[in-house]
Design a protein around this motif. Sequence first.
Motif: not given
Length: 728
Positions: A417-442
Amino acid sequence: SLTEGSICIKANAQSCGECIQVAESCGWCADEKFLTVGESKSARCDDLESLKKRNCAVTKIENPRGSISINENKPVTNRKKDSADKLNPGQITQIQPQKLTLTLRTGEPQTFDLKFKRAEDYPIDLYYLMDLSFSMKDDLENVKNLGTDLMAEMQKITSDFKIGFGSFVEKTNCTSPFSYKNVLKLTDKGDEFNRLVSQQQISGNLDSPEGGFDAIMQVAVCGEHIGWRDVTRLLVFSTDAGFHFAGDGKLGGIVLPNDGKCHLENNMYTMSHYYDYPSIAHLVQKLSDNNIQTIFAVTEEFQPVYQELKNLIPKSAVGTLSSNSSNVIKLIIDAYNSLSSEVILENTKLPEGVSITYKSICKNGVEATGENGRKCSNISIGDEVSFKISIDSQKCPSHSKNETIKIRPLGFTEEVEIVLNFICDCQCAKEGEPESEKCHEGNGTFECGACKCNEGRIGRLCECSKDEVRTEDLDANCRKDNGTDICSNNGDCVCGTCECKKRENPAEIYSGKYCECDNFNCDRSNNKLCGGHGRCECRKCICDANYTGSACDCSLDTSTCLAKNGQICNGRGTCECGICKCTDAKFQGPTCEICPTCPGVCVEHKDCVQCRAFGAGEKKDTCQRDCDYFKMFKVKDRDGLPQPTDQSFPLTHCKQRDENDCWFYYTYAIRNQTKEVFVVEQLECPAGPDIIPIVAGVVAGIVLIGLALLLIWKLLMIIHDRREFAKF
């Protein structure tokens, strides 16, 4: 490499997750200050070496890698047939490892080793499916004792053997024939087999090809009725005729396709008049799903037909049945040995974008790839073979969840049995800041050093909506000095900000607020940008240390200008860009040392050495004024002069003659910028002539010549007198 760099940059990735799915060589620079003015967000995605050269700190490069972890790894079973410990089928392990988890990154294959070992004394279930049409009457007589005879023979292979019996004829078009009957479920009692087979009666059928496919399908899918265990499952199909398959049921008015399910009631197939025969592909699938290996025991006449069928059914064998089935036991043993000596790996359906490759390392280290990499042949009991299996993903699944696939050897119940996990995003994406002020009014999530824009927003800082029409006001911000060219014709105006074009060569970059700069339109020397001794920044060369000039083609290194005497350009010129420019017209050559019209070192310094050492010569009156440019040392004889072998500086030995024909010897050298002359203090003059021997020699010569003349005269007179006397 250029190609890898091109792949990463051309992908125009707008986020770290998009970047790492382009290729396994691509990385994303998460340094917030990485981009120069005019560079688009996608310039953060590049091959790893290029990112380092572009001064992205290694700690800021996002480059997640795949991995393998083994979750279950029971070793393969080692035991002998006659050993005391009897194991249940579930306790025997023939394949290792049993469970793995693979973490896959797009374009990066993960490879693991799989080991297979044929266990000794592995249990066997054998179901004998026999054609009981009228033509098989004499065969039935021979099969009546098959149970005990085969049981005895199989004891040599395994101590755990079960046998069952079923019969088939044809779909019922009248009352006498039947389609399939399960006479005896699998049992370890051979005499029970003999008893029940003895009670069987031959039936009659209406046409020649038999309805064996209906029977095979029911034997495969009715596991509970047949009594199949999780062991080696053998189905012996014995007939002296051909077969019907999907579509042939129409002859009897049956059009409903076979549903591949169990329909046994009172051990009789009840739906033969309702469902058509199964197709070959349907049969192959069900036999494979249920790990059943088929042995076709058919008469000589139908060998070619069943050989073709064997080629379509994996893990099947064909044996030639004698006209009365007398050789059936030998046929079964030979077919079993043939089937069990080959292992073929198969895998369940792969998720979209996932591929698998096999490489087999079989007996005696023989290797194979491609389709042959799935199998090994000529495996004896106790032999161990291995496979290298690579699994690669070319894209992330849309749902981003894990997937499970299974690999198993055909005809065996064990599987990996082989379980396949896929790397679809970077580790740093988990620390992302949604609606950030750095991104033009969120209007975006600030992650991995850049803005990941919300749906419908664009721009480096998500400052624009895709719906906004391009206006002259926005374009004005992209014109340098209110000129007419937008982004210097080297970029596009996006939301009032220049995004510079990408070049075919990823190493060539436009930059600047108005894309007015680039790193490839600088002066060249020797057909190299900045002479190969600097870097091009905004169309100007920034030279390496020790180089100058508009094309960094002027070297400040003076080592190439040093003459043999240690002086730059021999003291006769200046060193410009590593090349001597001779200021004295008489001198030439790469270090101004060649002088075709010069008298030479010895002649040049003769008069000064003569006046300083001996107070003589043409410069004796101006000696102090003209000849103080060297240090002078006197030595007693020529042996005291410096020798070239022990000098680390240029040295010239001179021998000159004065007006009195006397020789004087000296050396001339330049040591540490000081001119040194060593001179032998004694002149070497020729000695005067010795008079007495000369006079004595002259006198003696005159006397000897006189005597010689007298002797000659006397001799002539004697000859004359003798002639006169003779005449007289």
